[in-house]
Structure formats: C-alpha cells, structure tokens
Design a protein around this motif. Structure first.
Motif, PDB file in Angstrom:
ATOM      1  N   GLU A   8       0.845  -1.184   0.000  1.00 27.76           N
ATOM      2  CA  GLU A   8       0.000   0.000   0.000  1.00 27.76           C
ATOM      3  C   GLU A   8       0.886   1.241   0.000  1.00 27.76           C
ATOM      4  O   GLU A   8       1.966   1.261   0.607  1.00 27.76           O
ATOM      5  CB  GLU A   8      -0.927   0.022   1.215  1.00 27.76           C
ATOM      6  CG  GLU A   8      -0.231   0.072   2.551  1.00 27.76           C
ATOM      7  CD  GLU A   8      -1.214   0.113   3.720  1.00 27.76           C
ATOM      8  OE1 GLU A   8      -2.393   0.443   3.478  1.00 27.76           O
ATOM      9  OE2 GLU A   8      -0.803  -0.177   4.853  1.00 27.76           O
ATOM     10  N   ARG A   9       0.449   2.254  -0.720  1.00 30.19           N
ATOM     11  CA  ARG A   9       1.183   3.521  -0.778  1.00 30.19           C
ATOM     12  C   ARG A   9       0.577   4.506   0.207  1.00 30.19           C
ATOM     13  O   ARG A   9      -0.644   4.661   0.278  1.00 30.19           O
ATOM     14  CB  ARG A   9       1.138   4.102  -2.189  1.00 30.19           C
ATOM     15  CG  ARG A   9       1.965   3.343  -3.211  1.00 30.19           C
ATOM     16  CD  ARG A   9       2.126   4.174  -4.478  1.00 30.19           C
ATOM     17  NE  ARG A   9       2.985   3.492  -5.444  1.00 30.19           N
ATOM     18  CZ  ARG A   9       2.536   2.732  -6.430  1.00 30.19           C
ATOM     19  NH1 ARG A   9       1.227   2.566  -6.580  1.00 30.19           N
ATOM     20  NH2 ARG A   9       3.367   2.152  -7.266  1.00 30.19           N
ATOM     21  N   ILE A  10       1.430   5.164   0.957  1.00 29.29           N
ATOM     22  CA  ILE A  10       1.002   6.209   1.888  1.00 29.29           C
ATOM     23  C   ILE A  10       1.602   7.518   1.405  1.00 29.29           C
ATOM     24  O   ILE A  10       2.836   7.679   1.434  1.00 29.29           O
ATOM     25  CB  ILE A  10       1.444   5.905   3.330  1.00 29.29           C
ATOM     26  CG1 ILE A  10       0.853   4.569   3.787  1.00 29.29           C
ATOM     27  CG2 ILE A  10       1.031   7.036   4.275  1.00 29.29           C
ATOM     28  CD1 ILE A  10       1.265   4.152   5.180  1.00 29.29           C
ATOM     29  N   PRO A  11       0.788   8.440   0.911  1.00 34.56           N
ATOM     30  CA  PRO A  11       1.314   9.687   0.347  1.00 34.56           C
ATOM     31  C   PRO A  11       2.249  10.406   1.310  1.00 34.56           C
ATOM     32  O   PRO A  11       1.953  10.565   2.496  1.00 34.56           O
ATOM     33  CB  PRO A  11       0.041  10.508   0.081  1.00 34.56           C
ATOM     34  CG  PRO A  11      -1.033   9.476  -0.115  1.00 34.56           C
ATOM     35  CD  PRO A  11      -0.676   8.368   0.828  1.00 34.56           C
ATOM     36  N   GLY A  12       3.377  10.829   0.791  1.00 36.51           N
ATOM     37  CA  GLY A  12       4.346  11.564   1.582  1.00 36.51           C
ATOM     38  C   GLY A  12       5.265  10.697   2.426  1.00 36.51           C
ATOM     39  O   GLY A  12       6.212  11.206   3.031  1.00 36.51           O
ATOM     40  N   ARG A  13       4.995   9.365   2.462  1.00 35.71           N
ATOM     41  CA  ARG A  13       5.818   8.490   3.284  1.00 35.71           C
ATOM     42  C   ARG A  13       6.494   7.395   2.486  1.00 35.71           C
ATOM     43  O   ARG A  13       7.651   7.068   2.730  1.00 35.71           O
ATOM     44  CB  ARG A  13       4.964   7.865   4.388  1.00 35.71           C
ATOM     45  CG  ARG A  13       4.455   8.859   5.422  1.00 35.71           C
ATOM     46  CD  ARG A  13       3.699   8.145   6.517  1.00 35.71           C
ATOM     47  NE  ARG A  13       4.525   7.088   7.124  1.00 35.71           N
ATOM     48  CZ  ARG A  13       4.042   6.120   7.895  1.00 35.71           C
ATOM     49  NH1 ARG A  13       2.735   6.074   8.149  1.00 35.71           N
ATOM     50  NH2 ARG A  13       4.837   5.208   8.411  1.00 35.71           N
ATOM     51  N   GLY A  14       5.775   6.783   1.558  1.00 34.06           N
ATOM     52  CA  GLY A  14       6.380   5.723   0.773  1.00 34.06           C
ATOM     53  C   GLY A  14       5.451   4.542   0.579  1.00 34.06           C
ATOM     54  O   GLY A  14       4.233   4.650   0.758  1.00 34.06           O
TER      55      GLY A  14
END
Length: 244
Positions: free
Chosen positions: A70-76
């Motif tokens: 899963e992608r977490i915006p601003g984190r990776g």
C-alpha cells in the motif's frame, strides 16, 4: 527491508518481461513481512535491475493492486495491512456449513397466501397481493435449531411451488439472479410459544431469539423472513466497524 539481495541469473527467467522480474522479486522479498514494513524504494530497484523507473512503477502498481503493498502519500510504499470486510450475506444452509455443521430442513408449510398488512409493507406490495409462505423447521447436525417463516414475492419467483422445494432458498435466488445484496436484520429475545417449544424440543416458555430479515437484490425486495432460534444452541455473529 532496507538492504536488497543480489539478483541471481538463475533465479530469474531471462525470457520474462522486466517488470515481471521486478514484481516477483519484490513479492518474494516482502511476503511474510510484518504489515507496515517498508518496501524497497523505486530508486533502489532501478539501480538493482538496471531498468527504467516506469518499469519499476509498473511492477509496484501490480503489487498494490494485489493488496500486498500500500502507498502512503508523503511516506512511501509499505507492506499492506490485511483487508477487513463486513459479514457476508448468507442464508441458513450456508451459515451452518460455515460453522462446520450439517444443515437440514423440513417443510412445515408451503402455499400461496394473500399478504397481510405487515408482510405487504415489508415486501413493497399491496395488501392482499399474492405471496408465497414457506415455513420450515431447520436442523443442524440433527438438532432442531430454528423455525423459519419466509415470505416471497410470487411475481419474482414464478413456478416456485411447482415440483420439489429447493434445499437452499439462497441457492435458488442466486440461480435466478436474485441473490440478496443487502439485508436489514433485527434480533430480539423472547419466550417460546407452546408450539415453538415443541418443535424446537426445548422447555415450555424457553428463551429464544427472534430474527427478522428483509432482503433485497439491488432494488428488488426478494425475501421477508421471521426466524425463531434456540438461544442455547445458536449465537449470532456479525462484523462491525470502519476503516481508520
């Protein structure tokens, strides 16, 4: 998770598309990892495989679509948390099978009736319209579990009363493209009537659970049912919640 293993020529199929090689490499790297663990960065994978960033992005997109990452915006990009889902809509036969029990049914009544005000309102019909009333004694592993009265819109189920009765109402609804997609359930505690206690083989005035259901297949109301369950044998199980 931050260090990458060397790519072995024997481990990768030379004929495979490059994004498939990257995808399966990352899959093997993160499989079994704890949810929230970081996945390798796109920059690391570009350097590791000597491919274009677009190729790496294609591989990672596939793993996100598979629910592994899963992608977490601003984190990776991270190992995904297990997906949660609401309780699946099931009928009695399916529910007993899920619990590892053998479901059996005995038809007590199956006939055409004129809808009373309550049934008509629940089915979205006019009082006096023709409905099917199907009453069954439901068993699990040979033990009486429930008395169920189902009311069905005859227009949606032509020929229902001809021939043998189906083993599972929900299987029949599914075969006719009317599998419930939404249900409204209510449950209350009560004492059994003399007839209910006799059929369920419990003490007179024994405690029962009364379960009512209104089931819809998209916008069509396909079933209204009332069930009386043995409280000493049946536990209602549901999943409730929301995503953070």
């Amino acid at each position: 998770m931050s260090s990458l293993l060397p790519v072995s020529n024997t481990a990768l199929d030379r004929r495979a598309l490059k994004h498939v090689q990257v995808r399966e490499y990352v899959r093997g790297l993160v499989s079994g990892a704890a949810p929230g663990s970081p996945a390798p960065s796109e920059r690391e994978l570009v350097q590791q495989f000597g491919v274009a960033r677009m190729t790496v992005r294609q591989a990672m997109d596939a793993l996100v679509a598979d629910g592994l990452l899963e992608r977490i915006p601003g984190r990776g990009t991270f190992v995904a948390r297990p997906k949660r889902s609401a309780s699946r809509i099931t009928g009695y036969t399916e529910e007993m099978t899920r619990r590892g029990m053998l479901a059996e049914s005995q038809t007590l009544l199956a006939r055409r009736e004129h809808a009373g005000p309550g049934v008509a309102r629940a089915l979205g019909l006019t009082e006096g319209d023709s409905v099917i009333h199907w009453r069954r004694l439901r068993r699990a592993d040979g033990v009486p579990m429930c008395i169920e009265d189902a009311y069905l819109n005859e227009i949606l189920l032509p020929g229902f009363l001809q021939g043998g009765m189906p083993t599972s109402l929900y299987d029949l609804l599914t075969s006719r493209g009317l599998r419930p997609t939404w249900v409204e359930d209510s449950v209350s505690a009560d004492r059994a009537t003399a007839e209910e206690a006799s059929l369920l083989e419990i003490e007179p005035q024994g405690i029962v659970m009364r379960h009512s259901r209104r089931a819809l297949a998209r916008e069509k109301i396909v079933e209204v049912s009332r069930g009386v369950f043995r409280a000493d044998r049946f536990t209602l199980w549901v999943q409730l919640g929301q995503e953070d």
